[in-house]
Design an enzyme around this catalytic site. Structure first.
Site, PDB file in Angstrom:
ATOM      1  N   HIS A  35       0.817  -1.158   0.127  1.00  0.00           N
ATOM      2  CA  HIS A  35      -0.065  -0.044  -0.083  1.00  0.00           C
ATOM      3  C   HIS A  35       0.848   1.128  -0.029  1.00  0.00           C
ATOM      4  O   HIS A  35       0.640   2.107  -0.780  1.00  0.00           O
ATOM      5  CB  HIS A  35      -0.926  -0.067   1.312  1.00  0.00           C
ATOM      6  CG  HIS A  35      -2.142  -0.648   1.008  1.00  0.00           C
ATOM      7  ND1 HIS A  35      -1.940  -2.403   1.051  1.00  0.00           N
ATOM      8  CD2 HIS A  35      -3.457  -0.623   0.461  1.00  0.00           C
ATOM      9  CE1 HIS A  35      -3.374  -2.750   0.665  1.00  0.00           C
ATOM     10  NE2 HIS A  35      -4.228  -1.787   0.350  1.00  0.00           N
ATOM     11  N   LYS A  99      -9.243  -7.770   7.997  1.00  0.00           N
ATOM     12  CA  LYS A  99      -9.989  -7.577   9.443  1.00  0.00           C
ATOM     13  C   LYS A  99      -9.891  -6.595  10.216  1.00  0.00           C
ATOM     14  O   LYS A  99      -9.480  -5.538  10.177  1.00  0.00           O
ATOM     15  CB  LYS A  99      -9.578  -8.915  10.330  1.00  0.00           C
ATOM     16  CG  LYS A  99      -8.161  -8.507  11.057  1.00  0.00           C
ATOM     17  CD  LYS A  99      -7.905  -9.594  11.638  1.00  0.00           C
ATOM     18  CE  LYS A  99      -6.282  -9.371  12.441  1.00  0.00           C
ATOM     19  NZ  LYS A  99      -6.268  -8.202  13.457  1.00  0.00           N
TER      20      LYS A  99
END
Lengths: 188, 296
Positions: A35, A99
């Protein structure tokens, strides 16, 4: 419900918070290093149009010349909050599996671009690895190390819960608001 | 003892710790699952967790892909010096990584390079003590990054929480830590807490207290009472497993204390995820494991 490739905007916009989905198709792992790399202008080594990114650093070992996935549960998504939304828009990423949920910025982008957040069960590395039927490739492994690489996983009925949808709903925002109220009453 | 025998036993310890959840933790998970409503997201989370526990054990593969920081406590008898133990453990760790019991989980903090074998400065994290008898006792814990990231430390007084330097202040901090961890730490979690100490010893003691059995009762009645109260209150928050909402936010609270200097009052909270991987053994000089400390 089934969510099968290709992951079109129409299919994603049909999903709502609380839906239990089973994904079939190719998904790409990508976590902290990937990222940051993409955010800093690095070129994606795979086509991310209508893709699903999985926040996961798997355990993969080579056995008899073949990659074998030993464990592949989700990692905490909140760390990608600064990057996720803009990357979804720039590259056409349709869904994020992870999550712990993500924040208001990502939720906004989900609405804007037609995206969704899919919550896999944290720690369930075996149940989820079982649904990875083939490793189709690996990218940036030399640069970032195995857990931080982009792994191309062919998955079959990979289970997750929709916790943020393209209609502005977030289960995480709701639970946070309700539990914070309760917390305040406990503190008196 | 032959170094190879020690190494082989340590490899088995690492394998078991990574793949098999101790029975006291499994019982707590089963109890939590029973409290969630049928058809709820919380119940679904527990169903997957329970299936995963069984599958990891059968397949002898990591329960969770984040095999965490490797924390090791060794009580060394006269026949095993620190250097010998360290070398054997490091070799076992590299082997465990190669076969996939452990993920390549050790990253150079300056360059970002992954060592590939879980070895490097501070990894594994060793804590050595001298044994009083002839046996070698080893305890280890695999603590994943998700739960470590939501571990936290408070310095009292804390104006935001209205927390002063007393047990009521401590209660406020611990409840806040459970609220803040929601979703991110792979709940339902277990809290190891240390009241007092300095910033370093506080966190270490908080982690050490996680070696207690899940269903034990604190020897200090004041802390036993506080543990019980906080567990009940945290579960009334409704955060639930994975932060999905539900009845089980925490499965346990373990509190210890260390003396502090007059100027400091820290409350250190070590959050442990449901994938609470800890194990240990007692090894005789002959190389025989006489007892597993946390059987699955």
């Amino acid at each position: 419900m089934l969510l099968e490739a290709p992951f079109t905007e129409e299919k994603i916009r049909a999903l709502h918070v609380g839906d239990l989905v089973e994904i079939t198709g190719v998904i790409f792992t990508g976590r902290d290093a990937v990222h940051k790399y993409l955010h800093d202008g690095g070129k994606p080594p795979v086509d991310l149009k209508d893709s699903i990114i999985y926040h996961c650093g798997p355990v993969v070992v080579k056995e008899n010349g073949k990659w074998v996935v030993k464990a592949a549960g989700p990692t905490t998504s909140a760390r990608e909050e600064p990057y996720q939304g803009p990357l979804m828009e720039q590259y056409g990423i349709r869904a994020v599996i992870g999550k712990g949920g993500m924040g208001p910025k990502t939720l906004q982008y989900c609405q804007k671009v037609g995206g969704v957040y899919l919550h896999a069960i944290g720690g369930a590395a075996q149940v989820l690895a079982e649904r990875v039927v083939a490793v189709k490739g690996v990218h940036l492994a030399e640069k970032f190390g195995s857990p931080e690489a982009i792994w191309e996983f062919q998955v079959d009925r990979f289970p997750a819960v929709v916790t943020m949808d393209s209609h502005g709903q977030s289960l995480h925002a709701q639970v946070l608001a309700e539990s914070t109220e309760k917390f305040k009453s406990l503190l008196g | 003892m032959d170094a190879k025998v020690l190494q082989k036993n340590l490899l088995e310890l690492i394998r078991r710790t990574s793949a098999e959840l101790p029975s006291d933790v499994v019982r707590a998970i089963e109890a939590g699952a029973r409290k969630e409503a049928a058809g709820s997201n919380a119940k679904y989370a527990f169903d997957v967790i329970r299936e995963n526990i069984g599958m990891a054990k059968v397949k002898s593969q990591p329960l969770c892909q984040d095999t965490g920081t490797i924390i090791v406590y060794a009580e060394l008898p006269s026949w095993c010096d620190e250097k010998t133990f360290r070398k054997a453990y490091e070799k076992a760790t590299a082997e465990a990584t190669k076969v996939g019991y452990l993920r390549q989980n050790s990253v150079d903090a300056i360059t970002g390079a992954n060592s590939g074998d879980n070895l490097g400065p501070g990894s594994p994290s060793f804590h050595f003590h001298q044994a009083s008898g002839k046996a070698l006792t080893v305890r280890m814990m695999l603590k994943g990054g998700g739960c470590e990231n939501v571990s936290t430390q408070y310095s009292l007084p804390d104006a935001r929480l209205g927390a002063g330097r007393d047990l009521e202040g401590v209660r406020r901090c611990i409840l806040d830590s459970a609220l803040q961890a929601q979703g991110k730490g792979c709940g339902p979690g277990i809290l190891g807490v240390c009241v007092g100490g300095d910033r370093g010893t506080g966190y270490i003691a908080a982690k050490e207290t996680l070696f207690r059995e899940m269903d034990d009762v604190n020897e200090d009645p004041r802390l036993a009472k506080l543990e019980k109260r906080i567990l009940k209150e945290a579960n009334s928050l409704g955060v639930g497993p994975m932060g999905f909402g539900g009845a089980t936010t925490l499965m346990g609270v373990k509190i210890t204390h260390r003396n502090r200097v007059p100027a400091s009052f820290f409350v250190s909270v070590a959050y442990m995820c449901w994938a609470f991987r800890r194990n240990g053994f007692v090894l005789s000089e002959g190389g025989r494991i006489t007892r597993w400390l946390y059987p699955s």
